[in-house]
Design an enzyme around this catalytic site. Sequence first.
Site, PDB file in Angstrom:
ATOM      1  N   ASP A 151      -0.688  -4.270  21.152  1.00  0.00           N
ATOM      2  CA  ASP A 151      -1.811  -3.773  20.391  1.00  0.00           C
ATOM      3  C   ASP A 151      -2.388  -4.729  19.344  1.00  0.00           C
ATOM      4  O   ASP A 151      -3.540  -5.118  19.430  1.00  0.00           O
ATOM      5  CB  ASP A 151      -1.408  -2.448  19.718  1.00  0.00           C
ATOM      6  CG  ASP A 151      -2.630  -1.627  19.323  1.00  0.00           C
ATOM      7  OD1 ASP A 151      -3.738  -2.058  19.606  1.00  0.00           O
ATOM      8  OD2 ASP A 151      -2.448  -0.564  18.720  1.00  0.00           O
ATOM      9  N   CYS A 208     -18.283   9.843  38.791  1.00  0.00           N
ATOM     10  CA  CYS A 208     -17.813  10.735  37.715  1.00  0.00           C
ATOM     11  C   CYS A 208     -18.275  10.226  36.348  1.00  0.00           C
ATOM     12  O   CYS A 208     -18.234   9.031  36.072  1.00  0.00           O
ATOM     13  CB  CYS A 208     -16.284  10.798  37.738  1.00  0.00           C
ATOM     14  SG  CYS A 208     -15.577  11.761  36.391  1.00  0.00           S
ATOM     15  N   CYS A 261     -12.329  11.921  25.409  1.00  0.00           N
ATOM     16  CA  CYS A 261     -12.705  11.180  26.619  1.00  0.00           C
ATOM     17  C   CYS A 261     -11.508  11.026  27.556  1.00  0.00           C
ATOM     18  O   CYS A 261     -11.641  11.105  28.773  1.00  0.00           O
ATOM     19  CB  CYS A 261     -13.330   9.821  26.268  1.00  0.00           C
ATOM     20  SG  CYS A 261     -12.293   8.693  25.333  1.00  0.00           S
TER      21      CYS A 261
HETATM   22  C1  B12 Z   1      -9.915  -2.256  18.871  1.00  0.00           C
HETATM   23  C2  B12 Z   1      -9.199  -1.126  19.557  1.00  0.00           C
HETATM   24  C3  B12 Z   1      -9.734   0.153  19.404  1.00  0.00           C
HETATM   25  C4  B12 Z   1     -11.087   0.417  18.763  1.00  0.00           C
HETATM   26  C5  B12 Z   1     -12.186   0.001  19.775  1.00  0.00           C
HETATM   27  C6  B12 Z   1     -11.937   0.593  21.182  1.00  0.00           C
HETATM   28  C7  B12 Z   1     -12.485  -0.228  22.308  1.00  0.00           C
HETATM   29  N1  B12 Z   1     -12.842   0.440  23.381  1.00  0.00           N
HETATM   30  O1  B12 Z   1     -12.562  -1.442  22.232  1.00  0.00           O
HETATM   31  C8  B12 Z   1     -11.008   1.931  18.442  1.00  0.00           C
HETATM   32  C9  B12 Z   1     -10.492   2.115  17.021  1.00  0.00           C
HETATM   33  C10 B12 Z   1     -12.307   2.706  18.607  1.00  0.00           C
HETATM   34  C11 B12 Z   1      -9.932   2.373  19.418  1.00  0.00           C
HETATM   35  C12 B12 Z   1      -9.799   3.678  19.841  1.00  0.00           C
HETATM   36  C13 B12 Z   1      -8.829   4.098  20.751  1.00  0.00           C
HETATM   37  N2  B12 Z   1      -7.790   3.399  21.191  1.00  0.00           N
HETATM   38 CO1  B12 Z   1      -7.601   1.494  20.869  1.00  0.00          CO
HETATM   39  N3  B12 Z   1      -7.361  -0.370  20.799  1.00  0.00           N
HETATM   40  C14 B12 Z   1      -8.039  -1.368  20.329  1.00  0.00           C
HETATM   41  C15 B12 Z   1      -7.389  -2.718  20.632  1.00  0.00           C
HETATM   42  C16 B12 Z   1      -6.599  -3.172  19.394  1.00  0.00           C
HETATM   43  C17 B12 Z   1      -8.352  -3.815  21.093  1.00  0.00           C
HETATM   44  C18 B12 Z   1      -9.346  -3.353  22.175  1.00  0.00           C
HETATM   45  C19 B12 Z   1     -10.421  -4.387  22.402  1.00  0.00           C
HETATM   46  O2  B12 Z   1     -10.136  -5.508  22.746  1.00  0.00           O
HETATM   47  N4  B12 Z   1     -11.687  -4.019  22.188  1.00  0.00           N
HETATM   48  C20 B12 Z   1     -12.778  -4.940  22.315  1.00  0.00           C
HETATM   49  C21 B12 Z   1     -13.752  -4.545  23.420  1.00  0.00           C
HETATM   50  C22 B12 Z   1     -14.641  -5.722  23.777  1.00  0.00           C
HETATM   51  O3  B12 Z   1     -13.005  -4.237  24.526  1.00  0.00           O
HETATM   52  P1  B12 Z   1     -13.356  -3.128  25.609  1.00  0.00           P
HETATM   53  O4  B12 Z   1     -13.829  -1.831  25.150  1.00  0.00           O
HETATM   54  O5  B12 Z   1     -12.176  -3.148  26.463  1.00  0.00           O
HETATM   55  O6  B12 Z   1     -14.661  -3.805  26.221  1.00  0.00           O
HETATM   56  C23 B12 Z   1     -14.719  -4.007  27.548  1.00  0.00           C
HETATM   57  C24 B12 Z   1     -15.802  -3.214  28.189  1.00  0.00           C
HETATM   58  O7  B12 Z   1     -16.960  -3.269  27.402  1.00  0.00           O
HETATM   59  C25 B12 Z   1     -15.849  -3.943  29.459  1.00  0.00           C
HETATM   60  N5  B12 Z   1     -17.118  -3.915  30.120  1.00  0.00           N
HETATM   61  C26 B12 Z   1     -18.330  -4.227  29.672  1.00  0.00           C
HETATM   62  N6  B12 Z   1     -19.221  -4.051  30.629  1.00  0.00           N
HETATM   63  C27 B12 Z   1     -18.562  -3.674  31.727  1.00  0.00           C
HETATM   64  C28 B12 Z   1     -19.000  -3.367  33.004  1.00  0.00           C
HETATM   65  C29 B12 Z   1     -18.055  -2.975  33.946  1.00  0.00           C
HETATM   66  C30 B12 Z   1     -18.523  -2.663  35.314  1.00  0.00           C
HETATM   67  C31 B12 Z   1     -16.687  -2.884  33.609  1.00  0.00           C
HETATM   68  C32 B12 Z   1     -15.639  -2.459  34.607  1.00  0.00           C
HETATM   69  C33 B12 Z   1     -16.247  -3.175  32.300  1.00  0.00           C
HETATM   70  C34 B12 Z   1     -17.219  -3.570  31.399  1.00  0.00           C
HETATM   71  O8  B12 Z   1     -15.524  -5.318  29.218  1.00  0.00           O
HETATM   72  C35 B12 Z   1     -15.087  -5.452  27.887  1.00  0.00           C
HETATM   73  C36 B12 Z   1     -13.938  -6.431  27.816  1.00  0.00           C
HETATM   74  O9  B12 Z   1     -12.844  -5.981  28.590  1.00  0.00           O
HETATM   75  C37 B12 Z   1      -6.431  -2.324  21.822  1.00  0.00           C
HETATM   76  C38 B12 Z   1      -5.140  -3.131  21.914  1.00  0.00           C
HETATM   77  C39 B12 Z   1      -5.390  -4.467  22.583  1.00  0.00           C
HETATM   78  N7  B12 Z   1      -4.885  -5.511  21.968  1.00  0.00           N
HETATM   79  O10 B12 Z   1      -6.021  -4.528  23.628  1.00  0.00           O
HETATM   80  C40 B12 Z   1      -6.176  -0.831  21.575  1.00  0.00           C
HETATM   81  C41 B12 Z   1      -6.108   0.113  22.799  1.00  0.00           C
HETATM   82  C42 B12 Z   1      -7.283  -0.222  23.675  1.00  0.00           C
HETATM   83  N8  B12 Z   1      -6.324   1.431  22.231  1.00  0.00           N
HETATM   84  C43 B12 Z   1      -5.661   2.334  22.830  1.00  0.00           C
HETATM   85  C44 B12 Z   1      -5.789   3.728  22.559  1.00  0.00           C
HETATM   86  C45 B12 Z   1      -4.711   4.652  23.108  1.00  0.00           C
HETATM   87  C46 B12 Z   1      -6.900   4.200  21.841  1.00  0.00           C
HETATM   88  C47 B12 Z   1      -7.349   5.661  21.671  1.00  0.00           C
HETATM   89  C48 B12 Z   1      -7.149   6.535  22.907  1.00  0.00           C
HETATM   90  C49 B12 Z   1      -6.600   6.269  20.447  1.00  0.00           C
HETATM   91  C50 B12 Z   1      -7.029   7.684  20.090  1.00  0.00           C
HETATM   92  N9  B12 Z   1      -6.541   8.711  20.761  1.00  0.00           N
HETATM   93  O11 B12 Z   1      -7.805   7.865  19.177  1.00  0.00           O
HETATM   94  C51 B12 Z   1      -8.856   5.473  21.338  1.00  0.00           C
HETATM   95  C52 B12 Z   1      -9.742   5.474  22.601  1.00  0.00           C
HETATM   96  C53 B12 Z   1     -11.189   5.276  22.314  1.00  0.00           C
HETATM   97  C54 B12 Z   1     -11.908   4.589  23.500  1.00  0.00           C
HETATM   98  N10 B12 Z   1     -12.601   5.350  24.332  1.00  0.00           N
HETATM   99  O12 B12 Z   1     -11.809   3.359  23.651  1.00  0.00           O
HETATM  100  C55 B12 Z   1      -4.794   1.773  23.940  1.00  0.00           C
HETATM  101  C56 B12 Z   1      -5.444   2.085  25.285  1.00  0.00           C
HETATM  102  C57 B12 Z   1      -4.454   2.250  26.421  1.00  0.00           C
HETATM  103  C58 B12 Z   1      -5.175   2.360  27.727  1.00  0.00           C
HETATM  104  N11 B12 Z   1      -4.651   3.201  28.619  1.00  0.00           N
HETATM  105  O13 B12 Z   1      -6.170   1.710  27.949  1.00  0.00           O
HETATM  106  C59 B12 Z   1      -4.747   0.264  23.586  1.00  0.00           C
HETATM  107  C60 B12 Z   1      -4.694  -0.721  24.765  1.00  0.00           C
HETATM  108  C61 B12 Z   1      -3.518   0.057  22.663  1.00  0.00           C
HETATM  109  C62 B12 Z   1      -2.218   0.019  23.454  1.00  0.00           C
HETATM  110  N12 B12 Z   1      -1.466  -1.045  23.301  1.00  0.00           N
HETATM  111  O14 B12 Z   1      -1.861   0.902  24.188  1.00  0.00           O
HETATM  112  N13 B12 Z   1      -9.176   1.348  19.812  1.00  0.00           N
END
Ligand code: B12
Length: 391
Positions: A151, A208, A261
């Site tokens: 994380d 979905c 979600c």
């Molecule tokens: C910052 C962070 C948050 C932030 C931002 C969330 C986010 N989506 O980025 C906040 C505080 C909102 C958050 C919330 C939650 N989090 Co959080 N968070 C993180 C953290 C530390 C970094 C994530 C990250 O890199 N974000 C940056 C953005 C750029 O990443 P991204 O959303 O993945 O963006 C991608 C998409 O945009 C995608 N994309 C863009 N266009 C397209 C098009 C297509 C076709 C596709 C396929 C993809 C795609 O590409 C991007 C890069 O991969 C990780 C731990 C880690 N080191 O990874 C945990 C992590 C993601 N969190 C986790 C959890 C459990 C949660 C929550 C469920 C907690 C809760 N119950 O409140 C919520 C879920 C909210 C949600 N829907 O995301 C878990 C998720 C586990 C899993 N099964 O995925 C993680 C991995 C922690 C862990 N070690 O388990 N979190």
Amino acid sequence: MRISTSEAASGDDDRQLRRRQKLTAFIREEATAQGFDLCRVTGPDSIPQVPARLETFLQDGHHGTMAWLAETQARRSSPKALWSDVRSIVMFGLNYGPDEDPRLLQGKSDRAAISVYARNRDYHDVIKGRLKEIATRFAARAGEDVKVFVDTAPVMEKPLAEAAGLGWQGKHTNLVSRSHGSWLFLGSLFTTADLTQDEPETDHCGSCRACLDACPTAAFPAPYRLDARRCISYLTIEHKGPIDAALRPLIGNRIYGCDDCLAACPWNKFAASASEMKLRPREDLMEPSIAFLLTLDDGSFRAFFSGSPVKRIGRDRFVRNVLIAAGNSGDAGLIGPCLHLADDASPVVRGMAIWALRRLMLPEEFERLAAARLPEDDPEVEEEWRMAGVA
Ligand code: B12
């Protein structure tokens, strides 16, 4: 007998292949022994799409005040930028699926909803402990360097987990697995060892959009993209200071994180049964009463949330969230504890108490309260009185 160069080379290849297979099997056995539900391997060059997507996320400002995401952008974009010697990345998944749909709590207006992941001991500590055990045994066996991350390190865990085949990044941006739905914690082990890599998983979201439609604050500008600034998880955990007044009514009774979600994901119904080593939720965090949580001062907050991830946000930010739930409860019985908090030393608590009281009190009662409390020195609290129509 003389061995030709090509025969010697193929002998070396065979030895390397066997070593790779043995080490990969060893790490999988260790993962199972530590209670992980999934364990698969990928390489450091497996997420070439990530740098551009991360750049877009940051350019759009979707990270809000999480400046650390931008500060670590280069290391986050590529595992090799984090550790140039890494050859294999092992991704782990731990199921934390709830026994009951967490959304049922939203009908209980006197109760507060703590998201499922935070009802146990802090998962960072639990997973890190288990990964360190695996790392120690693996390093001794392989004679290679190892680092473990959960994380907080600048590792793109979700795309790496997809590349390793644990699941795919769903439209809510979290990893979805065929066997565990949306309820998985992730962790990773980086190593200089050469391991057998697994195939990536492909997207099974299809048409979905259940997760997108389930979001109370419309935080998804498009499928697979989250604007954290609107996400209740971000607002209640990461965001400091007052929360946007337009979003407060939409937060309902969610006081720490949000599961909507994840809970809406149809793949949850295929979630495999829980392992013996699954994290057990704390009974008293299943549906705590808002009235009780409003009474917490710094000392009692620390004691009550000892060992829990909730403790990380501190008492003031936490009580701010509980006051939003109180304001949304429609329960005039909460006026007493909210009144007490209107005199709190913390401006963010005072400000949110004003918002809650404006919603719970009769207009004439609220005006008398304002007359007794104003003027207010703190500009943010004064702004709350102004927004409430009395300053
Ligand atoms: C910052 C962070 C948050 C932030 C931002 C969330 C986010 N989506 O980025 C906040 C505080 C909102 C958050 C919330 C939650 N989090 Co959080 N968070 C993180 C953290 C530390 C970094 C994530 C990250 O890199 N974000 C940056 C953005 C750029 O990443 P991204 O959303 O993945 O963006 C991608 C998409 O945009 C995608 N994309 C863009 N266009 C397209 C098009 C297509 C076709 C596709 C396929 C993809 C795609 O590409 C991007 C890069 O991969 C990780 C731990 C880690 N080191 O990874 C945990 C992590 C993601 N969190 C986790 C959890 C459990 C949660 C929550 C469920 C907690 C809760 N119950 O409140 C919520 C879920 C909210 C949600 N829907 O995301 C878990 C998720 C586990 C899993 N099964 O995925 C993680 C991995 C922690 C862990 N070690 O388990 N979190």
